[in-house]
Design an enzyme around this catalytic site. Sequence first.
Site, PDB file in Angstrom:
ATOM      1  N   ALA A  53       0.869  -1.174   0.000  1.00  0.00           N
ATOM      2  CA  ALA A  53       0.000   0.000   0.000  1.00  0.00           C
ATOM      3  C   ALA A  53       0.906   1.225   0.000  1.00  0.00           C
ATOM      4  O   ALA A  53       2.074   1.148   0.412  1.00  0.00           O
ATOM      5  CB  ALA A  53      -0.894  -0.023   1.233  1.00  0.00           C
TER       6      ALA A  53
ATOM      7  N   GLU B   6       4.620  -4.955   7.293  1.00  0.00           N
ATOM      8  CA  GLU B   6       3.878  -3.867   7.944  1.00  0.00           C
ATOM      9  C   GLU B   6       4.356  -3.583   9.366  1.00  0.00           C
ATOM     10  O   GLU B   6       4.396  -2.419   9.790  1.00  0.00           O
ATOM     11  CB  GLU B   6       2.372  -4.187   7.969  1.00  0.00           C
ATOM     12  CG  GLU B   6       1.685  -4.066   6.622  1.00  0.00           C
ATOM     13  CD  GLU B   6       1.701  -5.342   5.803  1.00  0.00           C
ATOM     14  OE1 GLU B   6       2.537  -6.230   6.084  1.00  0.00           O
ATOM     15  OE2 GLU B   6       0.887  -5.460   4.874  1.00  0.00           O
TER      16      GLU B   6
HETATM   17  N1  CAA Z   1       4.588   3.149  -0.877  1.00  0.00           N
HETATM   18  C1  CAA Z   1       4.992   4.341  -1.440  1.00  0.00           C
HETATM   19  N2  CAA Z   1       6.130   4.462  -2.147  1.00  0.00           N
HETATM   20  C2  CAA Z   1       6.890   3.365  -2.281  1.00  0.00           C
HETATM   21  C3  CAA Z   1       6.538   2.120  -1.721  1.00  0.00           C
HETATM   22  C4  CAA Z   1       5.323   2.049  -0.996  1.00  0.00           C
HETATM   23  N3  CAA Z   1       4.872   0.895  -0.470  1.00  0.00           N
HETATM   24  N4  CAA Z   1       7.511   1.229  -1.998  1.00  0.00           N
HETATM   25  C5  CAA Z   1       8.435   1.887  -2.724  1.00  0.00           C
HETATM   26  N5  CAA Z   1       8.061   3.181  -2.886  1.00  0.00           N
HETATM   27  C6  CAA Z   1       8.786   4.236  -3.603  1.00  0.00           C
HETATM   28  C7  CAA Z   1       9.992   4.691  -2.797  1.00  0.00           C
HETATM   29  O1  CAA Z   1       9.610   5.642  -1.823  1.00  0.00           O
HETATM   30  C8  CAA Z   1      10.855   5.279  -3.894  1.00  0.00           C
HETATM   31  O2  CAA Z   1      10.370   6.554  -4.202  1.00  0.00           O
HETATM   32  P1  CAA Z   1      11.408   7.754  -4.555  1.00  0.00           P
HETATM   33  O3  CAA Z   1      12.141   7.290  -5.776  1.00  0.00           O
HETATM   34  O4  CAA Z   1      10.516   8.924  -4.793  1.00  0.00           O
HETATM   35  O5  CAA Z   1      12.312   7.877  -3.369  1.00  0.00           O
HETATM   36  C9  CAA Z   1      10.583   4.370  -5.073  1.00  0.00           C
HETATM   37  O6  CAA Z   1       9.346   3.707  -4.794  1.00  0.00           O
HETATM   38  C10 CAA Z   1      11.636   3.284  -5.262  1.00  0.00           C
HETATM   39  O7  CAA Z   1      11.768   2.599  -4.023  1.00  0.00           O
HETATM   40  P2  CAA Z   1      13.188   2.407  -3.280  1.00  0.00           P
HETATM   41  O8  CAA Z   1      14.113   3.519  -3.607  1.00  0.00           O
HETATM   42  O9  CAA Z   1      12.909   2.135  -1.838  1.00  0.00           O
HETATM   43  O10 CAA Z   1      13.694   1.088  -4.021  1.00  0.00           O
HETATM   44  P3  CAA Z   1      14.682  -0.015  -3.431  1.00  0.00           P
HETATM   45  O11 CAA Z   1      15.058  -0.881  -4.580  1.00  0.00           O
HETATM   46  O12 CAA Z   1      15.754   0.590  -2.633  1.00  0.00           O
HETATM   47  O13 CAA Z   1      13.776  -0.878  -2.403  1.00  0.00           O
HETATM   48  C11 CAA Z   1      11.793  -2.012  -1.690  1.00  0.00           C
HETATM   49  C12 CAA Z   1      12.670  -1.595  -2.884  1.00  0.00           C
HETATM   50  C13 CAA Z   1      12.538  -3.030  -0.821  1.00  0.00           C
HETATM   51  C14 CAA Z   1      10.525  -2.644  -2.255  1.00  0.00           C
HETATM   52  C15 CAA Z   1      11.461  -0.755  -0.849  1.00  0.00           C
HETATM   53  O14 CAA Z   1      10.950   0.242  -1.722  1.00  0.00           O
HETATM   54  C16 CAA Z   1      10.460  -0.978   0.221  1.00  0.00           C
HETATM   55  O15 CAA Z   1      10.785  -1.539   1.260  1.00  0.00           O
HETATM   56  N6  CAA Z   1       9.183  -0.525   0.015  1.00  0.00           N
HETATM   57  C17 CAA Z   1       8.165  -0.569   1.007  1.00  0.00           C
HETATM   58  C18 CAA Z   1       7.641  -1.974   1.210  1.00  0.00           C
HETATM   59  C19 CAA Z   1       6.604  -1.980   2.316  1.00  0.00           C
HETATM   60  O16 CAA Z   1       6.869  -1.711   3.440  1.00  0.00           O
HETATM   61  N7  CAA Z   1       5.357  -2.357   1.937  1.00  0.00           N
HETATM   62  C20 CAA Z   1       4.267  -2.427   2.865  1.00  0.00           C
HETATM   63  C21 CAA Z   1       3.468  -1.161   2.847  1.00  0.00           C
HETATM   64  S1  CAA Z   1       2.253  -1.083   4.132  1.00  0.00           S
HETATM   65  C22 CAA Z   1       0.944  -2.002   3.562  1.00  0.00           C
HETATM   66  O17 CAA Z   1       0.992  -2.573   2.486  1.00  0.00           O
HETATM   67  C23 CAA Z   1      -0.231  -2.026   4.481  1.00  0.00           C
HETATM   68  C24 CAA Z   1      -1.358  -2.885   4.052  1.00  0.00           C
HETATM   69  O18 CAA Z   1      -1.336  -4.093   4.197  1.00  0.00           O
HETATM   70  C25 CAA Z   1      -2.580  -2.288   3.545  1.00  0.00           C
END
Ligand code: CAA
Length: 261
Positions: A67, A135
Amino acid sequence: MPYSNLTLSQPEPGLYLLTIDRPKALNALNAATLAELSAAIAEVRADEGARVLLVTGAGGKAFVAGADIAEMQGYTPEQARAFSAQGMAVMHAIEALPVPVIALVNGYALGGGCELALSCDWILASETAVFGQPEVKLGIPPGFGGTQRLTRLVGRAMALELLTTARQVKADEAVAIGLANHVYPAADLRARGLEMARTIAANGPVPVRVAKQCAQRGLDLDLANACVLETQSFALSFATEDQKEGMSAFLAKRPPRFSGR
Ligand code: CAA
Protein backbone atom coordinates in the site's frame (compact mmCIF):
# COMPACT_ATOMS: atom_id res chain seq x y z
CA MET A 1 -11.80 2.17 -20.39
CA PRO A 2 -8.52 4.13 -20.00
CA TYR A 3 -6.68 3.86 -16.68
CA SER A 4 -3.77 5.90 -15.27
CA ASN A 5 -2.22 3.40 -12.86
CA LEU A 6 -2.84 0.09 -14.57
CA THR A 7 -3.49 -1.45 -17.97
CA LEU A 8 -6.08 -4.05 -18.80
CA SER A 9 -5.48 -5.88 -22.06
CA GLN A 10 -6.68 -9.01 -23.81
CA PRO A 11 -3.59 -10.68 -25.29
CA GLU A 12 -5.83 -13.44 -26.64
CA PRO A 13 -9.61 -13.86 -26.75
CA GLY A 14 -10.89 -14.61 -23.27
CA LEU A 15 -7.51 -14.03 -21.59
CA TYR A 16 -7.17 -10.80 -19.64
CA LEU A 17 -3.89 -9.32 -18.42
CA LEU A 18 -4.10 -6.68 -15.70
CA THR A 19 -0.79 -4.87 -15.11
CA ILE A 20 -0.38 -2.50 -12.16
CA ASP A 21 1.69 0.35 -13.56
CA ARG A 22 2.81 3.08 -11.13
CA PRO A 23 6.56 3.11 -11.71
CA LYS A 24 7.31 6.07 -9.44
CA ALA A 25 6.19 4.07 -6.39
CA LEU A 26 7.07 0.51 -7.47
CA ASN A 27 3.38 -0.03 -8.28
CA ALA A 28 2.28 0.74 -4.70
CA LEU A 29 -1.48 0.78 -4.18
CA ASN A 30 -2.94 4.18 -3.37
CA ALA A 31 -6.68 4.93 -3.21
CA ALA A 32 -6.76 5.96 -6.89
CA THR A 33 -5.13 2.69 -7.99
CA LEU A 34 -7.51 0.68 -5.83
CA ALA A 35 -10.45 2.49 -7.47
CA GLU A 36 -9.07 1.64 -10.91
CA LEU A 37 -8.51 -1.97 -9.85
CA SER A 38 -12.12 -2.14 -8.79
CA ALA A 39 -13.29 -0.82 -12.18
CA ALA A 40 -10.97 -3.16 -14.11
CA ILE A 41 -12.21 -6.18 -12.18
CA ALA A 42 -15.80 -5.13 -12.89
CA GLU A 43 -14.90 -4.97 -16.61
CA VAL A 44 -13.62 -8.55 -16.55
CA ARG A 45 -16.62 -9.68 -14.55
CA ALA A 46 -19.02 -8.15 -17.07
CA ASP A 47 -17.46 -10.05 -19.99
CA GLU A 48 -19.15 -13.43 -20.40
CA GLY A 49 -16.32 -14.43 -22.72
CA ALA A 50 -13.67 -13.96 -20.02
CA ARG A 51 -11.87 -17.21 -19.20
CA VAL A 52 -8.82 -16.27 -17.10
CA LEU A 53 -7.38 -13.12 -15.53
CA LEU A 54 -3.63 -12.71 -15.10
CA VAL A 55 -2.43 -10.02 -12.68
CA THR A 56 1.10 -8.66 -12.75
CA GLY A 57 3.24 -5.57 -12.15
CA ALA A 58 4.92 -3.31 -14.70
CA GLY A 59 8.61 -2.53 -14.72
CA GLY A 60 10.29 -5.79 -13.83
CA LYS A 61 11.32 -4.78 -10.30
CA ALA A 62 8.07 -5.01 -8.39
CA PHE A 63 4.78 -6.80 -8.61
CA VAL A 64 3.39 -4.34 -6.06
CA ALA A 65 5.55 -2.89 -3.24
CA GLY A 66 2.60 -2.54 -0.88
CA ALA A 67 0.00 0.00 0.00
CA ASP A 68 1.20 3.54 -0.61
CA ILE A 69 3.08 4.57 2.53
CA ALA A 70 3.32 8.26 1.57
CA GLU A 71 -0.45 8.45 1.14
CA MET A 72 -1.18 6.52 4.36
CA GLN A 73 1.27 8.34 6.59
CA GLY A 74 -1.06 11.09 7.81
CA TYR A 75 -4.26 9.04 7.94
CA THR A 76 -6.64 9.38 10.86
CA PRO A 77 -8.03 6.07 12.15
CA GLU A 78 -11.23 6.79 10.20
CA GLN A 79 -9.31 7.35 6.96
CA ALA A 80 -7.28 4.21 7.66
CA ARG A 81 -10.50 2.25 8.16
CA ALA A 82 -11.89 3.53 4.86
CA PHE A 83 -8.63 2.72 3.04
CA SER A 84 -8.55 -0.80 4.49
CA ALA A 85 -12.21 -1.31 3.56
CA GLN A 86 -11.47 -0.15 0.02
CA GLY A 87 -8.52 -2.55 -0.28
CA MET A 88 -10.51 -5.40 1.26
CA ALA A 89 -13.34 -4.82 -1.22
CA VAL A 90 -10.88 -5.05 -4.13
CA MET A 91 -9.36 -8.28 -2.78
CA HIS A 92 -12.85 -9.77 -2.27
CA ALA A 93 -13.85 -8.73 -5.80
CA ILE A 94 -10.81 -10.51 -7.25
CA GLU A 95 -11.52 -13.62 -5.21
CA ALA A 96 -15.18 -13.54 -6.24
CA LEU A 97 -14.48 -13.36 -9.98
CA PRO A 98 -16.05 -16.46 -11.51
CA VAL A 99 -12.97 -17.23 -13.61
CA PRO A 100 -9.54 -18.30 -12.33
CA VAL A 101 -7.23 -15.43 -11.44
CA ILE A 102 -3.47 -16.06 -11.54
CA ALA A 103 -0.92 -13.69 -10.00
CA LEU A 104 2.33 -13.40 -11.98
CA VAL A 105 4.64 -12.13 -9.24
CA ASN A 106 7.63 -10.63 -11.02
CA GLY A 107 9.49 -8.86 -8.19
CA TYR A 108 8.59 -7.37 -4.83
CA ALA A 109 5.19 -8.44 -3.52
CA LEU A 110 5.24 -6.78 -0.13
CA GLY A 111 2.44 -5.82 2.25
CA GLY A 112 -0.59 -4.93 0.13
CA GLY A 113 1.25 -6.42 -2.86
CA CYS A 114 1.53 -9.79 -1.16
CA GLU A 115 -2.13 -9.43 -0.15
CA LEU A 116 -3.09 -8.70 -3.77
CA ALA A 117 -1.28 -11.87 -4.88
CA LEU A 118 -2.96 -13.82 -2.07
CA SER A 119 -6.40 -12.74 -3.27
CA CYS A 120 -5.67 -14.38 -6.64
CA ASP A 121 -6.43 -18.10 -6.97
CA TRP A 122 -2.78 -19.03 -7.22
CA ILE A 123 0.62 -17.49 -7.73
CA LEU A 124 3.29 -18.08 -10.36
CA ALA A 125 6.57 -16.48 -9.29
CA SER A 126 9.59 -15.33 -11.23
CA GLU A 127 13.03 -16.15 -9.83
CA THR A 128 13.19 -12.48 -8.81
CA ALA A 129 9.99 -12.60 -6.75
CA VAL A 130 10.19 -11.52 -3.10
CA PHE A 131 7.19 -11.95 -0.81
CA GLY A 132 6.67 -10.43 2.60
CA GLN A 133 4.38 -8.72 5.06
CA PRO A 134 6.66 -5.94 6.37
CA GLU A 135 3.88 -3.87 7.94
CA VAL A 136 5.08 -4.41 11.52
CA LYS A 137 8.27 -2.55 10.59
CA LEU A 138 6.05 0.45 9.76
CA GLY A 139 4.22 0.23 13.05
CA ILE A 140 1.02 -1.24 11.61
CA PRO A 141 -0.49 -4.67 11.01
CA PRO A 142 -1.55 -5.74 7.48
CA GLY A 143 -4.80 -4.13 6.30
CA PHE A 144 -5.81 -5.84 3.05
CA GLY A 145 -6.40 -9.36 4.41
CA GLY A 146 -2.83 -10.62 4.91
CA THR A 147 -3.39 -11.95 8.41
CA GLN A 148 -6.26 -14.05 7.08
CA ARG A 149 -5.34 -15.22 3.56
CA LEU A 150 -1.67 -15.92 4.34
CA THR A 151 -2.71 -17.99 7.35
CA ARG A 152 -5.21 -19.96 5.31
CA LEU A 153 -2.68 -20.60 2.54
CA VAL A 154 0.55 -21.47 4.37
CA GLY A 155 -0.80 -22.39 7.82
CA ARG A 156 -0.83 -20.56 11.11
CA ALA A 157 2.75 -21.16 12.22
CA MET A 158 4.51 -20.06 9.02
CA ALA A 159 2.07 -17.18 8.53
CA LEU A 160 2.66 -15.90 12.04
CA GLU A 161 6.41 -16.17 11.58
CA LEU A 162 6.23 -14.06 8.43
CA LEU A 163 3.69 -11.61 9.86
CA THR A 164 5.66 -10.92 13.04
CA THR A 165 9.27 -11.07 11.83
CA ALA A 166 8.57 -9.32 8.48
CA ARG A 167 11.04 -11.81 6.98
CA GLN A 168 11.05 -11.72 3.20
CA VAL A 169 10.66 -14.95 1.26
CA LYS A 170 12.24 -15.59 -2.13
CA ALA A 171 10.62 -17.56 -4.92
CA ASP A 172 11.98 -21.03 -4.09
CA GLU A 173 10.91 -20.79 -0.47
CA ALA A 174 7.54 -19.41 -1.55
CA VAL A 175 6.98 -22.62 -3.52
CA ALA A 176 8.29 -24.77 -0.66
CA ILE A 177 5.80 -23.28 1.83
CA GLY A 178 2.87 -23.40 -0.61
CA LEU A 179 2.64 -19.67 -1.16
CA ALA A 180 3.45 -19.91 -4.89
CA ASN A 181 2.70 -22.83 -7.19
CA HIS A 182 5.71 -22.59 -9.53
CA VAL A 183 8.81 -20.51 -10.15
CA TYR A 184 10.08 -19.55 -13.62
CA PRO A 185 12.90 -17.41 -15.00
CA ALA A 186 11.75 -13.78 -15.06
CA ALA A 187 11.87 -13.62 -18.85
CA ASP A 188 9.52 -16.62 -19.12
CA LEU A 189 6.96 -15.72 -16.47
CA ARG A 190 4.40 -14.01 -18.68
CA ALA A 191 4.64 -16.66 -21.40
CA ARG A 192 4.23 -19.45 -18.83
CA GLY A 193 1.26 -17.64 -17.33
CA LEU A 194 -0.36 -17.26 -20.74
CA GLU A 195 0.33 -20.92 -21.51
CA MET A 196 -1.44 -21.96 -18.31
CA ALA A 197 -4.31 -19.55 -19.06
CA ARG A 198 -4.65 -21.04 -22.56
CA THR A 199 -4.84 -24.54 -21.08
CA ILE A 200 -7.64 -23.42 -18.76
CA ALA A 201 -9.46 -21.59 -21.56
CA ALA A 202 -9.50 -24.76 -23.67
CA ASN A 203 -11.45 -26.59 -20.95
CA GLY A 204 -15.17 -26.33 -20.32
CA PRO A 205 -15.85 -22.76 -19.11
CA VAL A 206 -18.83 -23.80 -16.99
CA PRO A 207 -17.04 -26.59 -15.07
CA VAL A 208 -13.96 -24.38 -14.61
CA ARG A 209 -16.16 -21.75 -12.93
CA VAL A 210 -18.01 -24.40 -10.92
CA ALA A 211 -14.73 -25.99 -9.76
CA LYS A 212 -13.51 -22.60 -8.54
CA GLN A 213 -16.75 -21.89 -6.73
CA CYS A 214 -16.94 -25.33 -5.09
CA ALA A 215 -13.30 -25.22 -3.98
CA GLN A 216 -13.69 -21.72 -2.53
CA ARG A 217 -17.09 -22.13 -0.90
CA GLY A 218 -16.33 -25.64 0.29
CA LEU A 219 -13.46 -24.36 2.42
CA ASP A 220 -16.03 -22.50 4.55
CA LEU A 221 -18.08 -25.69 5.07
CA ASP A 222 -17.51 -28.97 6.86
CA LEU A 223 -16.46 -31.79 4.54
CA ALA A 224 -19.87 -33.50 4.41
CA ASN A 225 -21.69 -30.30 3.40
CA ALA A 226 -18.91 -29.33 1.01
CA CYS A 227 -19.31 -32.68 -0.72
CA VAL A 228 -23.08 -32.11 -0.99
CA LEU A 229 -22.27 -28.82 -2.71
CA GLU A 230 -20.09 -30.74 -5.16
CA THR A 231 -22.76 -33.39 -5.80
CA GLN A 232 -25.35 -30.71 -6.56
CA SER A 233 -22.94 -28.94 -8.90
CA PHE A 234 -22.06 -32.24 -10.60
CA ALA A 235 -25.73 -33.02 -11.11
CA LEU A 236 -26.49 -29.56 -12.53
CA SER A 237 -23.57 -29.83 -14.94
CA PHE A 238 -25.53 -32.50 -16.81
CA ALA A 239 -27.92 -29.73 -17.89
CA THR A 240 -25.10 -27.85 -19.66
CA GLU A 241 -23.92 -27.84 -23.25
CA ASP A 242 -20.35 -28.10 -21.96
CA GLN A 243 -21.10 -31.56 -20.51
CA LYS A 244 -22.73 -32.74 -23.72
CA GLU A 245 -19.91 -31.40 -25.86
CA GLY A 246 -17.11 -32.66 -23.59
CA MET A 247 -18.39 -36.22 -23.42
CA SER A 248 -19.49 -36.37 -27.09
CA ALA A 249 -16.07 -35.12 -28.19
CA PHE A 250 -14.30 -37.69 -26.02
CA LEU A 251 -16.38 -40.56 -27.39
CA ALA A 252 -16.03 -39.30 -30.98
CA LYS A 253 -12.24 -39.00 -30.43
CA ARG A 254 -12.18 -35.34 -31.44
CA PRO A 255 -11.20 -32.16 -29.57
CA PRO A 256 -14.11 -30.49 -27.74
CA ARG A 257 -15.51 -27.11 -28.83
CA PHE A 258 -17.01 -25.75 -25.64
CA SER A 259 -19.67 -23.03 -25.76
CA GLY A 260 -19.54 -22.09 -22.08
CA ARG A 261 -23.25 -22.73 -21.66
N1 CAA B 1 4.59 3.15 -0.88
C1 CAA B 1 4.99 4.34 -1.44
N2 CAA B 1 6.13 4.46 -2.15
C2 CAA B 1 6.89 3.37 -2.28
C3 CAA B 1 6.54 2.12 -1.72
C4 CAA B 1 5.32 2.05 -1.00
N3 CAA B 1 4.87 0.89 -0.47
N4 CAA B 1 7.51 1.23 -2.00
C5 CAA B 1 8.44 1.89 -2.72
N5 CAA B 1 8.06 3.18 -2.89
C6 CAA B 1 8.79 4.24 -3.60
C7 CAA B 1 9.99 4.69 -2.80
O1 CAA B 1 9.61 5.64 -1.82
C8 CAA B 1 10.86 5.28 -3.89
O2 CAA B 1 10.37 6.55 -4.20
P1 CAA B 1 11.41 7.75 -4.55
O3 CAA B 1 12.14 7.29 -5.78
O4 CAA B 1 10.52 8.92 -4.79
O5 CAA B 1 12.31 7.88 -3.37
C9 CAA B 1 10.58 4.37 -5.07
O6 CAA B 1 9.35 3.71 -4.79
C10 CAA B 1 11.64 3.28 -5.26
O7 CAA B 1 11.77 2.60 -4.02
P2 CAA B 1 13.19 2.41 -3.28
O8 CAA B 1 14.11 3.52 -3.61
O9 CAA B 1 12.91 2.14 -1.84
O10 CAA B 1 13.69 1.09 -4.02
P3 CAA B 1 14.68 -0.01 -3.43
O11 CAA B 1 15.06 -0.88 -4.58
O12 CAA B 1 15.75 0.59 -2.63
O13 CAA B 1 13.78 -0.88 -2.40
C11 CAA B 1 11.79 -2.01 -1.69
C12 CAA B 1 12.67 -1.60 -2.88
C13 CAA B 1 12.54 -3.03 -0.82
C14 CAA B 1 10.53 -2.64 -2.26
C15 CAA B 1 11.46 -0.76 -0.85
O14 CAA B 1 10.95 0.24 -1.72
C16 CAA B 1 10.46 -0.98 0.22
O15 CAA B 1 10.78 -1.54 1.26
N6 CAA B 1 9.18 -0.53 0.01
C17 CAA B 1 8.16 -0.57 1.01
C18 CAA B 1 7.64 -1.97 1.21
C19 CAA B 1 6.60 -1.98 2.32
O16 CAA B 1 6.87 -1.71 3.44
N7 CAA B 1 5.36 -2.36 1.94
C20 CAA B 1 4.27 -2.43 2.86
C21 CAA B 1 3.47 -1.16 2.85
S1 CAA B 1 2.25 -1.08 4.13
C22 CAA B 1 0.94 -2.00 3.56
O17 CAA B 1 0.99 -2.57 2.49
C23 CAA B 1 -0.23 -2.03 4.48
C24 CAA B 1 -1.36 -2.89 4.05
O18 CAA B 1 -1.34 -4.09 4.20
C25 CAA B 1 -2.58 -2.29 3.54
